[in-house]
Design a protein around this motif. Structure first.
Motif, short mmCIF file in Angstrom:
data_model
loop_
_atom_site.label_atom_id
_atom_site.label_comp_id
_atom_site.label_asym_id
_atom_site.label_seq_id
_atom_site.Cartn_x
_atom_site.Cartn_y
_atom_site.Cartn_z
N SER A 1 -109.05 -36.52 -31.28
CA SER A 1 -108.48 -36.49 -29.93
C SER A 1 -108.73 -35.17 -29.22
CB SER A 1 -106.97 -36.77 -29.98
OG SER A 1 -106.31 -35.79 -30.75
N GLY B 1 -111.59 -33.61 -29.15
CA GLY B 1 -112.96 -33.50 -28.67
C GLY B 1 -113.75 -32.37 -29.30
N LEU C 1 -121.29 -28.00 -27.03
CA LEU C 1 -119.96 -28.18 -26.43
C LEU C 1 -118.99 -28.74 -27.45
CD1 LEU C 1 -118.21 -28.17 -23.80
CD2 LEU C 1 -118.82 -30.58 -23.60
N ARG C 2 -119.44 -29.74 -28.20
CA ARG C 2 -118.57 -30.38 -29.19
C ARG C 2 -118.18 -29.40 -30.30
NH1 ARG C 2 -116.28 -33.77 -27.04
NH2 ARG C 2 -117.30 -35.43 -25.94
N PRO D 1 -109.74 -25.94 -24.17
CA PRO D 1 -108.84 -26.68 -25.06
C PRO D 1 -108.20 -27.84 -24.32
CG PRO D 1 -107.79 -24.67 -24.31
CD PRO D 1 -109.20 -24.64 -23.76
N SER E 1 -103.72 -21.89 -27.79
CA SER E 1 -104.84 -21.30 -27.04
C SER E 1 -104.78 -19.78 -27.06
CB SER E 1 -104.81 -21.78 -25.59
OG SER E 1 -103.80 -21.10 -24.86
N ASP F 1 -103.75 -17.68 -24.96
CA ASP F 1 -104.19 -17.11 -23.68
C ASP F 1 -105.70 -16.93 -23.59
OD1 ASP F 1 -101.63 -17.08 -22.72
OD2 ASP F 1 -101.28 -14.94 -23.09
N ARG F 2 -106.43 -17.65 -24.42
CA ARG F 2 -107.89 -17.59 -24.32
C ARG F 2 -108.38 -18.88 -23.66
NH1 ARG F 2 -105.75 -14.79 -28.16
NH2 ARG F 2 -106.79 -13.04 -29.18
N ARG F 3 -109.55 -18.79 -23.01
CA ARG F 3 -109.98 -19.94 -22.20
C ARG F 3 -110.85 -20.94 -22.95
NH1 ARG F 3 -112.91 -18.31 -17.15
NH2 ARG F 3 -112.76 -20.51 -16.66
N PRO G 1 -112.18 -33.81 -19.00
CA PRO G 1 -113.44 -34.04 -19.71
C PRO G 1 -113.32 -33.78 -21.21
CG PRO G 1 -113.48 -31.91 -18.60
CD PRO G 1 -112.17 -32.55 -18.25
N ASP G 2 -114.35 -34.11 -21.92
CA ASP G 2 -114.55 -33.75 -23.33
C ASP G 2 -113.64 -34.51 -24.29
OD1 ASP G 2 -116.19 -31.83 -22.19
OD2 ASP G 2 -114.70 -30.25 -22.35
N LEU G 3 -113.07 -35.62 -23.84
CA LEU G 3 -112.13 -36.32 -24.71
C LEU G 3 -112.68 -37.65 -25.20
CD1 LEU G 3 -108.79 -35.57 -22.92
CD2 LEU G 3 -109.65 -34.63 -25.02
N GLY H 1 -105.41 -20.72 -20.70
CA GLY H 1 -106.39 -21.54 -21.39
C GLY H 1 -106.03 -23.01 -21.28
N ASN H 2 -104.74 -23.30 -21.17
CA ASN H 2 -104.33 -24.68 -21.03
C ASN H 2 -104.41 -25.11 -19.58
OD1 ASN H 2 -103.15 -25.52 -23.79
ND2 ASN H 2 -102.36 -23.47 -23.42
N LYS I 1 -102.68 -23.80 -14.94
CA LYS I 1 -103.18 -23.63 -13.58
C LYS I 1 -102.28 -24.28 -12.53
CE LYS I 1 -107.91 -23.61 -15.31
NZ LYS I 1 -108.62 -22.43 -14.81
N TYR J 1 -111.63 -32.19 -10.38
CA TYR J 1 -111.65 -31.23 -11.49
C TYR J 1 -112.26 -29.89 -11.05
CZ TYR J 1 -111.91 -29.52 -16.29
OH TYR J 1 -111.74 -28.79 -17.44
N GLU K 1 -111.73 -24.85 -11.55
CA GLU K 1 -112.75 -23.80 -11.74
C GLU K 1 -113.25 -23.74 -13.17
OE1 GLU K 1 -111.96 -20.21 -8.98
OE2 GLU K 1 -109.98 -20.97 -9.52
N ASN K 2 -112.97 -24.76 -13.97
CA ASN K 2 -113.55 -24.84 -15.31
C ASN K 2 -114.93 -25.48 -15.21
OD1 ASN K 2 -111.36 -23.79 -16.69
ND2 ASN K 2 -110.41 -25.78 -17.02
N PRO K 3 -115.87 -25.04 -16.04
CA PRO K 3 -117.19 -25.68 -16.03
C PRO K 3 -117.08 -27.11 -16.57
CG PRO K 3 -117.01 -24.12 -17.86
CD PRO K 3 -115.77 -23.97 -17.05
N LYS L 1 -119.07 -29.72 -18.71
CA LYS L 1 -120.24 -29.86 -19.59
C LYS L 1 -120.41 -31.30 -20.06
CE LYS L 1 -121.31 -25.38 -20.03
NZ LYS L 1 -120.93 -24.47 -21.10
N ASP L 2 -119.40 -32.11 -19.78
CA ASP L 2 -119.39 -33.49 -20.27
C ASP L 2 -120.08 -34.36 -19.23
OD1 ASP L 2 -118.76 -36.06 -20.98
OD2 ASP L 2 -116.66 -35.63 -21.45
#
Lengths: 346, 401
Positions: free
Chosen positions: A264, A266, A277-278, A285, A292, A294-296, B213-215, B242-243, B247, B282, B286-288, B290-291
């Motif tokens: 789930s 990804g 990416l995978r 995340p 996380s 605080d990291r992107r 994305p990415d799910l 990051g979450n 935002k 989306y 401002e997230n890229p 890639k999916d």
């Protein structure tokens, strides 16, 4: 001891012969000793006749516990070889894994403390996991499905005194790792993990060859026996990328793959994944929450400290750390390897 | 414990020879969760029970876990040493959880995964301290589930979402209260959700519907949100960075992110100071992306017959979105109730401000609702407060702009 073992397995085999209609598994035995897997004093873990010891080239990190592995494959039956995944074991197979801490990692003769023995029994065309926790007196291990946290202490390889919690999972949590599409499966015994030498009572020999010669492995070409396995902490065996990917595969990839419980997210960390990416490169995340840190992104190429992967490997908070089960301390050497790998990415 | 022990007897008799290495409450409960036979009910006693590890159930059918009431059976995970959630239910069919509370889990409160038929009824899941980024992510968290019912529950203190339904299908969320979370209720990458008669208040954002994305389950949609009260969601965002919810600006009522086929009606959307209702793609994160299989635009949205109200007050200036309100949008105290980022998918037939087929965004007959199209695709150059292009009903033939 031997006769008891035979009785136990003849019971299993009889029930199998009567029909695969055996829907309910046999209840687990109360004590590990009752299975007769070992001869002599139980804690010495000397395999009884018909039980083979084996080892893996890159085991899963479990709080620095050492592991003893054994397999019982019923008389007249054999595992089926394949070169990419876990062998196909016949019904009646039992995989036995004992976790222990040496008193002093530098000197095994100082003794050890056995923590738990986990059985994976292939019965009624499925695998069932039964955990046994060793008594403090080390005389036997008792079936205990509920898991436990125990304090351990030992002297590590650098001569440093260590004290920490050791986490014994509950029976459900076995499936936290041993899980493909919600079916319980073994993870270790595969060609890439086992194609190396092992010390047997008869002397040193390649494990796959030994199994083959003892009619316990079919479909294996003896000429393929060699020491080819990549070992995560041995640069002579593979490139940094290969070793890092292997470490991730073994420690994370059982969950983080399309058929695993972390699908789930990804994020796929099994060996076969090739999409950057995978694998987590610049991947945001999904439901990491405070995981996380605080990291992107999961992996920021060239920047291990900005990578969520490292943050979670470096945590021992159960709400943050990865893997989320099976450890309560950090795997410093594994962290160093993955940091080096990410630092080298462009 | 007495009641629990009695209940255990029937199962334990099958295992009379089994000894337990170190019996304590958690072990008894956990053992019961492992040995319970399909179809049985596990009754939890009244009292506060402190657990040092996750409780988990796996591979069961038709089980009810029932406490004595939200205030009577309290399972506290304060000081939890292992496990990434309080209660975990996985790979099961028809499970009902009711009448108990789960507090202070290290990770998620109650997580259910790969369950077909999961009911949360009269469950309270919360972190008892202040809203804090070190609280767990989700209080009630079904993921990859089907036939989900969440009713009469309370979720509080989650550093992501109080009630979070992720990658699931056929969902009802009703009569719940969610407060002092980052997101009160969030429906993410999920299909066929009805969310009604809930009250979400004092969160950062009240009710979110996201497609990310990415799910594994990529495309959510077909959601109806109605008769909810979404008020006073002005709490500063406390999600770890990051979450994606990190935002969300404080003062958000309903936020639709890249989702499709959503109908929002008869809600009370009150006193949410920044974005009472937002419809965004989306790209706004401002997230890229890639999916390559991901669709980043919101489409087929119908917002009608809701009641909006808020005092004349500036939007938040906090965070990236706050900066956008302050420096780009400059609404002052005239903050619009409904905003649309206006980023259109060029491949879909469209007019100047809206799609011209059944993908369009329709906003009609709301009480007290002002509107803005942010023109985000063009650097917010031509922000429009004219809601006429959105006045439509997606079930009728499109009016071509």
């Amino acid at each position: 001891m031997k006769s008891r073992l035979l009785i136990f397995f003849s019971v299993i085999l009889t029930s199998l012969c009567v029909g695969a209609a055996v829907d309910r598994p046999h209840p687990p035995k109360e004590l590990l000793s009752q299975y007769g897997f070992f001869k002599g004093v139980l804690k010495d873990q000397q395999p009884a006749d018909g039980i083979m010891p084996y080892s893996l080239s890159t085991p899963l990190f479990s709080d620095y516990a050492e592991k003893l592995r054994f397999v019982f494959i019923p008389v007249g039956l054999s595992a089926k070889f394949n070169d990419s995944s876990v062998f196909n074991f016949p019904e009646g197979t039992v995989l036995i894994k004992t976790f222990y801490f040496p008193v002093d990692f530098r000197n095994p003769s100082k003794g050890r403390r056995l923590m738990e023995t986990r059985l994976l029994i292939h019965e009624g065309s499925r695998w069932i996991a039964y955990p046994y926790i060793w008594n403090e007196d080390q005389k036997d291990a008792v079936y205990d499905p509920a898991g436990e946290v125990k304090a351990v202490k030992y002297v590590d390889l650098n001569g440093k005194k260590k004290e920490h919690n050791y986490f014994i999972p509950n029976q459900n949590q076995c499936k936290g790792c041993h899980n493909q599409n919600e079916v319980l499966v073994p993870l270790g015994p595969s060609a890439r993990q086992m194609n190396h030498d092992m010390m047997y009572s008869s002397g040193k020999q390649n494990q796959l060859l030994y199994w083959e010669q003892n009619d316990k492995l079919s479909g294996f070409k003896p000429s393929d026996a060699k020491n080819v396995g990549i070992v995560w902490n041995d640069p002579a065996t593979g490139t940094l990328d290969q070793r890092a990917r292997l470490w991730l595969d073994i420690n994370c990839g059982f969950c983080h793959q399309p058929q695993g419980p972390a699908a789930s997210s990804g994020l796929h960390l099994h060996m076969q994944e090739s999409d950057p990416l995978r694998i987590g490169i610049n991947k945001t995340p999904v439901a990491a929450g405070r995981g996380s840190g605080d990291r992107r992104f999961d992996i920021v190429p060239g920047k291990p400290v900005e990578s969520i992967l490292i943050f979670r490997m470096e945590s021992d908070d159960p709400g943050i750390m990865m893997p989320e089960l099976g450890r309560s301390v950090k795997h410093q050497e594994g962290i160093a390897l993955i940091k080096e790998w990410i630092a080298g990415m462009k | 414990m007495r009641i629990f022990r009695i209940l255990c007897l029937s199962t334990l008799s099958l295992f009379t020879t089994v000894l337990f290495a170190q019996p304590d409450i958690r072990k008894q409960w956990q053992t019961r969760l492992i040995t319970v036979a399909d179809g049985e009910t596990i009754n939890l006693d009244e009292g506060t029970f402190v657990m040092d590890a996750t409780l988990s159930m796996e591979g069961k059918k038709n089980i009810t876990i029932k406490g004595k009431g939200i205030d009577k059976t309290i399972i506290s995970f304060k000081g939890q040493k292992s496990g990434a959630e309080g209660l975990r239910v996985s790979n099961c069919t028809n499970i009902t959880l009711e009448d108990f509370s789960v507090e202070d889990a290290k990770g998620d409160g109650v997580k259910t995964m790969n369950v077909n038929g999961i009911t949360f009824r009269n469950i309270r899941a919360m972190w008892t301290g202040k809203p804090d980024k070190n609280n767990g992510s989700y209080a009630l968290y079904p993921v990859l589930c089907e036939n989900v019912l969440i009713e009469n529950c309370i979720a509080r203190g989650a550093s992501d979402a109080g009630i979070y339904v992720g990658q699931s299908k056929d969902i009802i969320v009703r009569n719940n209260k969610a407060y002092e979370n980052v997101a009160g209720i969030e429906i993410e990458n999920s299909l066929n959700a009805e969310v009604y008669d809930n009250e979400t208040y004092n969160n950062t954002g009240g009710l979110l519907v996201f497609d990310l994305p990415d799910l594994k389950l990529k495309r959510g949609g077909h959601c109806k949100l109605y008769r909810n009260t979404i008020r006073d969601n002005n709490l500063p965002n406390f999600a770890p960075k990051g979450n994606i919810v990190g935002k969300v600006p404080l003062g958000t009522g309903i936020l639709l992110l890249a989702c499709t086929n959503v109908e929002i009606y008869e809600n009370q959307i009150l006193n949410n100071r920044t974005t009472p209702t937002g419809i965004i793609s989306y790209y706004m994160t401002e997230n890229p992306i890639k999916d390559s299989t991901y669709y980043p635009y919101p489409t087929s949205v119908y917002i009608h017959d809701n009641v909006y109200s808020k005092p004349r007050k500036k939007a938040t200036m906090r965070g990236r979105m706050g900066k956008m309100y302050r420096f780009k949008l400059k609404f002052g105290k005239d903050v619009p109730d409904i905003v649309y980022d206006g980023i259109l998918d060029d491949k879909v037939p469209n007019g100047k401000f809206n799609y011209s087929d059944n993908k369009r965004i329709c906003i009609r007959n709301n009480k007290g609702a002002s509107y803005a199209n942010l023109d985000a695709a063009n650097g917010f150059k031509n922000i429009s407060r004219d809601s006429a292009p959105m006045d439509c009903n997606p079930s009728t033939t499109a009016s071509v702009q």
